[in-house]
Design an enzyme around this catalytic site. Structure first.
Site, PDB file in Angstrom:
ATOM      1  N   HIS A 198       0.800  -1.254   0.061  1.00 23.74           N
ATOM      2  CA  HIS A 198       0.054   0.002   0.118  1.00 23.74           C
ATOM      3  C   HIS A 198       0.981   1.448   0.131  1.00 23.74           C
ATOM      4  CE1 HIS A 198      -3.853  -2.056   1.608  1.00 23.74           C
ATOM      5  NE2 HIS A 198      -3.226  -2.712   0.488  1.00 23.74           N
ATOM      6  N   HIS A 236     -12.115  23.605  19.061  1.00 28.98           N
ATOM      7  CA  HIS A 236     -11.317  23.318  20.186  1.00 28.98           C
ATOM      8  C   HIS A 236     -11.647  22.199  21.022  1.00 28.98           C
ATOM      9  CE1 HIS A 236      -9.051  27.554  20.366  1.00 28.98           C
ATOM     10  NE2 HIS A 236      -8.861  26.907  19.099  1.00 28.98           N
ATOM     11  N   GLU A 277     -12.711  21.883  24.126  1.00 25.68           N
ATOM     12  CA  GLU A 277     -13.616  22.276  25.004  1.00 25.68           C
ATOM     13  C   GLU A 277     -15.074  22.545  24.285  1.00 25.68           C
ATOM     14  OE1 GLU A 277     -10.060  24.558  26.466  1.00 25.68           O
ATOM     15  OE2 GLU A 277     -11.031  24.196  24.532  1.00 25.68           O
ATOM     16  N   CYS A 290      -9.065  29.128  25.739  1.00 26.68           N
ATOM     17  CA  CYS A 290      -8.957  30.405  25.164  1.00 26.68           C
ATOM     18  C   CYS A 290      -9.903  31.200  25.588  1.00 26.68           C
ATOM     19  CB  CYS A 290      -8.951  30.131  23.694  1.00 26.68           C
ATOM     20  SG  CYS A 290     -10.237  29.904  22.811  1.00 26.68           S
TER      21      CYS A 290
END
EC number: 3.5.4.38
Length: 373
Positions: free
Chosen positions: A65, A249, A251, A280
């Protein structure tokens, strides 16, 4: 790892590219995997060391592969371990489970390498083993995404004999991309079970100057309160997703999953996060708003490092979390040990603290207390 052949070319013809990289989700007779690669060193200038194309047959043995041909080439070059390398693949199909297993081993053995895979199509995306393979790639630290129009144009310019002709998207190009993008996002949206040791030690190390840690990782535990006592319920790991629309992100990944799949107004939740970086300002604001709307959720955040702690916007974000009832703390030795034992494929190896762990904890803790006062 030595494949019996290596099939590498500098560029491909226009018809070859259009045929093999055609992004229709379900296609027959595309049995050749094309892998366009770039290898760069990390740094301000990031000079390109090499850029070529490998070919491989999807129905042949895994060692034939295209992915295995690349790994054989890369390992055979014996590039210096003290340098950090950024590898980018543009592939016609996502890797099969066998290749993913080898890629996970490769990334574990080469912590100085980051891999981004941009795929024209998802290979057998409806099959459970192939979906799990994509999740395993993400767990191993690889970034997996669907090729967008800019990446198709980039491949056209750099890997195709274009003869000065611009890349022209085909019929339903945008619709195909949207479908594949949604499908991959759905596959990767659920939390991972754990991370690999090299990922944990790299991303959670509480260094004062944590260069190259451009991702956010979030380990979580969730307890539901029954009969006035918390009962352990769920745990997992999120990382920030490569999403050209949202750049989601960790969160936000958690909140999206939690709100869509878990949250009930009639249940009380005790949620604990262990994060590689503190949030942030945008994520801190969203989490604070979420807590203000959902009094049935209590959140504790342990963070390995403070993100831009000298910036007033980031400081205000941490204060907004505290004001909405979140407990924000710095990870200490026992927290790192807990994460190692519960969120890492550790093979029963003990947690090995790094030099400066306690000193860095004391420094970061003092900074956090100053911010929250």
């Amino acid at each position: 790892m030595k494949p019996h052949f290596r099939n590498t070319v500098e560029r491909m013809y226009r018809d070859t590219f259009s045929y093999n990289f055609y992004n229709r989700p379900i296609l027959s007779r595309r049995n050749t995997v094309w892998l366009c690669y770039e290898v760069k060193t990390k740094g301000p200038s990031r000079p390109r060391l090499d850029a070529k194309i490998f070919r491989g047959q999807v129905y042949s043995q895994p060692e034939h592969h295209a992915e295995m041909c690349f790994l054989s080439w890369f390992c055979g070059n014996q590039l210096p371990a003290y340098k950090c390398f950024q590898i980018t693949w543009f592939v016609s199909w996502t890797p099969c489970p066998d290749c993913v297993a080898k890629l996970a081993e490769f990334l574990a053995e080469h912590p100085n390498v980051t891999l981004t895979i941009s795929a024209a199509r998802l290979y057998y995306y409806w099959e459970r083993d192939y979906r799990r393979a994509l999740c395993r790639l993400s767990q191993a630290g690889a970034r997996v995404k669907i090729m967008d129009d800019e990446e198709f144009a980039y491949c056209w310019e750099n890997f195709v004999y274009s003869e000065g002709q611009p890349f022209m998207p085909w019929y339903k190009f945008d619709d195909n991309y949207a479908f594949l993008h949604r499908t991959l996002k759905e596959i990767l949206r659920n939390p991972m079970e754990a991370m690999y040791p090299h990922i944990f030690y790299f991303h959670f190390k509480n260094l004062r100057k944590a260069y190259g840690r451009n991702e956010s990782w979030l380990c979580f535990t969730m307890e539901v309160v029954k009969h006035h006592s918390p009962v352990s319920w769920k745990r997992g790991v999120f990382r920030n997703q490569v999403d050209p629309e949202t750049h989601c992100h960790a969160e936000r990944c958690f909140l999206s999953w939690f709100c869509d799949d878990i949250l009930s107004p009639n249940t009380n939740y005790e949620v604990t996060w262990y994060t590689s970086w503190s949030p942030c300002p945008e994520c801190a604001g969203e989490v604070a708003e979420f807590l203000a709307r959902h009094s049935n959720v209590n959140l504790t955040i342990f963070t390995a490092r403070l993100y831009y702690f000298w910036d007033t916007d980031y400081q205000e974000g941490l204060r907004s979390l505290s004001q909405e009832g979140a407990s924000v703390e710095i990870m200490g030795y026992k927290d790192f040990k807990y994460c190692w034992e519960n969120f890492v494929y550790n093979d029963d190896e003990p947690f090995k603290p790094w030099k400066g762990l306690k000193y860095n904890f004391l420094f970061l803790d003092s900074k956090l207390q100053e911010i929250l006062e």
